[in-house]
Design a protein around this motif. Sequence first.
Motif, PDB file in Angstrom:
ATOM      1  N   SER A 106       5.858  -1.006  23.966  1.00  0.00           N
ATOM      2  CA  SER A 106       6.897   0.016  23.836  1.00  0.00           C
ATOM      3  C   SER A 106       8.047  -0.274  24.782  1.00  0.00           C
ATOM      4  N   VAL A 107       9.249  -0.167  24.265  1.00  0.00           N
ATOM      5  CA  VAL A 107      10.453  -0.288  25.074  1.00  0.00           C
ATOM      6  C   VAL A 107      10.978   1.123  25.309  1.00  0.00           C
ATOM      7  N   ALA A 108      10.905   1.568  26.563  1.00  0.00           N
ATOM      8  CA  ALA A 108      11.311   2.938  26.889  1.00  0.00           C
ATOM      9  C   ALA A 108      12.820   3.018  27.092  1.00  0.00           C
ATOM     10  N   GLN A 109      13.393   4.128  26.665  1.00  0.00           N
ATOM     11  CA  GLN A 109      14.810   4.400  26.864  1.00  0.00           C
ATOM     12  C   GLN A 109      14.942   5.836  27.370  1.00  0.00           C
ATOM     13  N   TYR A 110      15.819   6.041  28.344  1.00  0.00           N
ATOM     14  CA  TYR A 110      15.989   7.416  28.805  1.00  0.00           C
ATOM     15  C   TYR A 110      17.370   7.930  28.452  1.00  0.00           C
ATOM     16  N   ALA A 111      17.417   9.235  28.192  1.00  0.00           N
ATOM     17  CA  ALA A 111      18.642   9.877  27.736  1.00  0.00           C
ATOM     18  C   ALA A 111      18.939  11.096  28.594  1.00  0.00           C
ATOM     19  N   LEU A 112      20.229  11.402  28.732  1.00  0.00           N
ATOM     20  CA  LEU A 112      20.687  12.588  29.459  1.00  0.00           C
ATOM     21  C   LEU A 112      21.398  13.490  28.470  1.00  0.00           C
ATOM     22  N   VAL A 113      20.891  14.711  28.298  1.00  0.00           N
ATOM     23  CA  VAL A 113      21.479  15.621  27.320  1.00  0.00           C
ATOM     24  C   VAL A 113      21.858  16.939  27.989  1.00  0.00           C
ATOM     25  N   ARG A 114      22.834  17.590  27.415  1.00  0.00           N
ATOM     26  CA  ARG A 114      23.200  18.937  27.849  1.00  0.00           C
ATOM     27  C   ARG A 114      22.305  19.916  27.098  1.00  0.00           C
ATOM     28  N   VAL A 115      21.514  20.662  27.845  1.00  0.00           N
ATOM     29  CA  VAL A 115      20.515  21.529  27.234  1.00  0.00           C
ATOM     30  C   VAL A 115      21.158  22.537  26.289  1.00  0.00           C
ATOM     31  N   GLU A 116      22.360  23.004  26.633  1.00  0.00           N
ATOM     32  CA  GLU A 116      23.013  23.999  25.786  1.00  0.00           C
ATOM     33  C   GLU A 116      23.430  23.422  24.441  1.00  0.00           C
ATOM     34  N   ASP A 117      23.513  22.094  24.328  1.00  0.00           N
ATOM     35  CA  ASP A 117      23.864  21.455  23.054  1.00  0.00           C
ATOM     36  C   ASP A 117      22.640  21.155  22.202  1.00  0.00           C
ATOM     37  N   TYR A 118      21.471  21.224  22.799  1.00  0.00           N
ATOM     38  CA  TYR A 118      20.224  20.875  22.112  1.00  0.00           C
ATOM     39  C   TYR A 118      19.933  21.869  20.994  1.00  0.00           C
ATOM     40  N   ASN A 119      19.545  21.355  19.844  1.00  0.00           N
ATOM     41  CA  ASN A 119      19.202  22.197  18.698  1.00  0.00           C
ATOM     42  C   ASN A 119      17.794  22.741  18.883  1.00  0.00           C
ATOM     43  N   ASP A 120      17.703  23.967  19.412  1.00  0.00           N
ATOM     44  CA  ASP A 120      16.381  24.512  19.738  1.00  0.00           C
ATOM     45  C   ASP A 120      15.555  24.850  18.510  1.00  0.00           C
ATOM     46  N   LYS A 121      16.150  24.782  17.323  1.00  0.00           N
ATOM     47  CA  LYS A 121      15.374  24.993  16.099  1.00  0.00           C
ATOM     48  C   LYS A 121      14.366  23.866  15.901  1.00  0.00           C
ATOM     49  N   LEU A 122      14.627  22.723  16.540  1.00  0.00           N
ATOM     50  CA  LEU A 122      13.727  21.584  16.420  1.00  0.00           C
ATOM     51  C   LEU A 122      12.482  21.741  17.290  1.00  0.00           C
ATOM     52  N   GLU A 123      12.505  22.713  18.205  1.00  0.00           N
ATOM     53  CA  GLU A 123      11.368  22.898  19.107  1.00  0.00           C
ATOM     54  C   GLU A 123      10.092  23.193  18.328  1.00  0.00           C
ATOM     55  N   SER A 124      10.174  24.133  17.365  1.00  0.00           N
ATOM     56  CA  SER A 124       8.981  24.495  16.607  1.00  0.00           C
ATOM     57  C   SER A 124       8.539  23.359  15.696  1.00  0.00           C
ATOM     58  N   HIS A 125       9.493  22.592  15.180  1.00  0.00           N
ATOM     59  CA  HIS A 125       9.160  21.489  14.277  1.00  0.00           C
ATOM     60  C   HIS A 125       8.376  20.399  14.996  1.00  0.00           C
ATOM     61  N   PHE A 126       8.782  20.065  16.212  1.00  0.00           N
ATOM     62  CA  PHE A 126       8.142  18.994  16.962  1.00  0.00           C
ATOM     63  C   PHE A 126       7.161  19.512  18.017  1.00  0.00           C
ATOM     64  N   GLY A 127       7.059  20.839  18.154  1.00  0.00           N
ATOM     65  CA  GLY A 127       6.225  21.367  19.223  1.00  0.00           C
ATOM     66  C   GLY A 127       6.767  20.997  20.581  1.00  0.00           C
ATOM     67  N   ALA A 128       8.100  21.034  20.704  1.00  0.00           N
ATOM     68  CA  ALA A 128       8.756  20.567  21.930  1.00  0.00           C
ATOM     69  C   ALA A 128       8.904  21.687  22.957  1.00  0.00           C
TER      70      ALA A 128
END
Length: 242
Positions: A106-128
């Motif tokens: 596995s080649v790991a990659q890290y990302a920096l995101v603004r939490v307020e921009d995150y689509n929280d509807k995806l939380e339930s889909h991915f169990g995030a």
Amino acid sequence: MHQQNTQQKASELTDLYQVREKMYVATDCIIFGFHEDKLKLLVFKRQVEPLKGSWSLIGSFVRLDEDLELAGQRVLKEATGLNDVYMQQLKTYGKQDRDPGYRCISVAQYALVRVEDYNDKLESHFGARWFEIGDLPELVLDHGQMVEDALEQLKSNARYRPIGFELLPEKFTIPQLQHLYEAIYQKPLDARNFRKKVLSLNVLEKLAEKDKSTSKRGAYLHKFTEENYLQLLKAGYNFEIF
């Protein structure tokens, strides 16, 4: 149509090496966010066996028709709904017994995101779920090591490059910026010295607006000016936040 094209391209590939032993190549994404003065990590419930249902980073096998970097961007888009996010390749993890599912690097990659921009509807889909960096659950495979390595890389980069601004809203106060760096380095910083140092770099634009969410007097909002930063780099100036 895209899936059909992908399958067609894959079927047209000719294996000139004909190596009997093969393995999978995957990419795993370490997604950092900053919220309520805390550095956080987006963690997911693993969707497949083995270890289905355990806490995990989000990842995917690299497709035959995509570059590794694009695979990471695809995973990030699917998991967060975001494009044009700061992302950096970390390192490769290749111990022969790292994945009980099959031989896989596995080649790991890290990302920096603004939490307020995150689509929280995806939380339930991915169990995030967002976890504070100091209170993470146990992660599957070698994902815990990936997070440790990514955090060390973030600390190293944030000291000499302005990547910390990728975690803040477009407009922010000096105290918010200080809280971010305190969260990254897990230690308090002297407010007076920090403010003096940051302003001396001349990479912030002071706005007329104020944030009054924490006091009646409020604090002036600022914006990061990339143009000034690039000029500093061109002049050979050493950007060091503290």
